[in-house]
Design an enzyme around this catalytic site. Sequence first.
Site, PDB file in Angstrom:
ATOM      1  N   GLY A   1       0.834  -1.215   0.000  1.00  0.00           N
ATOM      2  CA  GLY A   1       0.000   0.000   0.000  1.00  0.00           C
ATOM      3  C   GLY A   1       0.860   1.253   0.000  1.00  0.00           C
TER       4      GLY A   1
ATOM      5  NE  ARG B   1      -2.601  -6.586   5.573  1.00  0.00           N
ATOM      6  CZ  ARG B   1      -2.776  -6.345   4.275  1.00  0.00           C
ATOM      7  NH1 ARG B   1      -3.959  -6.482   3.729  1.00  0.00           N
ATOM      8  NH2 ARG B   1      -1.767  -5.967   3.531  1.00  0.00           N
TER       9      ARG B   1
ATOM     10  CG  ASP C   1       4.005  -7.902   6.757  1.00  0.00           C
ATOM     11  OD1 ASP C   1       3.526  -7.088   5.946  1.00  0.00           O
ATOM     12  OD2 ASP C   1       3.305  -8.686   7.411  1.00  0.00           O
TER      13      ASP C   1
ATOM     14  CG  ASP D   1      -1.027  -1.945   8.292  1.00  0.00           C
ATOM     15  OD1 ASP D   1      -1.843  -1.046   8.067  1.00  0.00           O
ATOM     16  OD2 ASP D   1      -0.927  -2.966   7.588  1.00  0.00           O
TER      17      ASP D   1
HETATM   18  O1  F6P Z   1      -1.088  -2.617   4.770  1.00  0.00           O
HETATM   19  C1  F6P Z   1      -1.541  -1.333   4.566  1.00  0.00           C
HETATM   20  C2  F6P Z   1      -3.015  -1.295   4.367  1.00  0.00           C
HETATM   21  O2  F6P Z   1      -3.388   0.055   4.263  1.00  0.00           O
HETATM   22  C3  F6P Z   1      -3.825  -2.026   5.442  1.00  0.00           C
HETATM   23  O3  F6P Z   1      -3.999  -1.266   6.589  1.00  0.00           O
HETATM   24  C4  F6P Z   1      -5.092  -2.337   4.702  1.00  0.00           C
HETATM   25  O4  F6P Z   1      -5.755  -3.467   5.219  1.00  0.00           O
HETATM   26  C5  F6P Z   1      -4.611  -2.622   3.328  1.00  0.00           C
HETATM   27  O5  F6P Z   1      -3.387  -1.932   3.172  1.00  0.00           O
HETATM   28  C6  F6P Z   1      -5.547  -2.189   2.233  1.00  0.00           C
HETATM   29  O6  F6P Z   1      -5.078  -2.701   1.042  1.00  0.00           O
HETATM   30  P1  F6P Z   1      -5.498  -2.206  -0.391  1.00  0.00           P
HETATM   31  O7  F6P Z   1      -4.649  -1.045  -0.739  1.00  0.00           O
HETATM   32  O8  F6P Z   1      -5.160  -3.367  -1.262  1.00  0.00           O
HETATM   33  O9  F6P Z   1      -6.952  -1.871  -0.341  1.00  0.00           O
END
Ligand code: F6P
Length: 344
Positions: free
Chosen positions: A10, A171, A103, A127
Amino acid sequence: MRVGILTGGGDAPGLNAAIRAVATLTLANGGSVVQVRDGWKGLIGDGDLVQLDASAFEGILNIGGTILGSSRTNPMKMEGGVEACLRNIERAGLDALVAIGGDDTLSVARRLAAEGGPVVGCPKTMDNDLSVTEYCIGFDTAVSIVAESLDRVRTTATSHHRAVVMEVMGRDTGWVALDGGIAGGADFIIVPEFPPHLDELVEHVQARWSSGKRHSLIIAAEGTEMPELGGREDAGGERDAFGHVRLAKRGVAERLAEAIEERTGKETRSVAPSYIQRGGTPTAFDRIWATRCGTVAYDLAEKGSFGQMPVVRCGRVDTAPIADVVAQQRLIPRELYEMTQAFR
Ligand code: F6P
């Protein structure tokens, strides 16, 4: 030195500050900088890499997102993916690759370094759940936005005498909810590490009305498991390349708001800042520490200390093996969570 940079997972505010730091130092020392487009995706197949000059890094310090592009591509789940990454690193003549991510991205970096790839890491995730490091790029901005969102929602909650449940990202850990909730004065903080019983929440809302406060601001982390929230598979079961379900699809805030309203009879609404919490201008804190981490990532690359990454410990940037950082998630300690209960 020819240094490649990539950002994976992200997007997060502060990424560009780290990119700028690595690029500035590389260019100042007579090296060249290569953009690996869209995370690990840029090293799959024939590769998608492009050399950038100094102008690409001008004016990006205060810009959110990542100028390099990002994706959740996982080479370890692709046939020949790891080999393709190593081959493309070599073909592009990279002396070092700085992989900035959380991670998932760092677990690929660790694997490539273990296979002899010239890879160093850099910690990024809103996160804030990487172990060893106390800081990850993007967390401070996310918490600031969440706190401000609570401030703004509070006016409606108090004016209309409503309970409002705000769902935030994070998360499987509750750092954004915890710190955002403390800073924004949430009167009940729900985190995956210590999920409450619905009865506790209902009693809390009733007590606020009985005491004359007649509004409530509840913050809930998206990864919380409670019987009323349904299973993760209820969110459509759609998983990314690293096996993560899209938690936002569960609608944690909506489900909790419905349950609270049904049990208390108090008007309860839900809200979720969603991508707003990781978008836009980074805070000064994120710009400073992303720059400091980027500087140390460059130093590691320059020294050939592959498989290592910058980490923040006790107010200074230190270094640690990527393997240690991704070995486990950093969870909220019980005493910190219990501290917040005094502010209910
Ligand atoms: O890991 C970062 C994060 O923003 C999490 O907090 C969230 O669950 C996830 O990415 C959302 O992912 P995406 O960008 O695929 O919607």
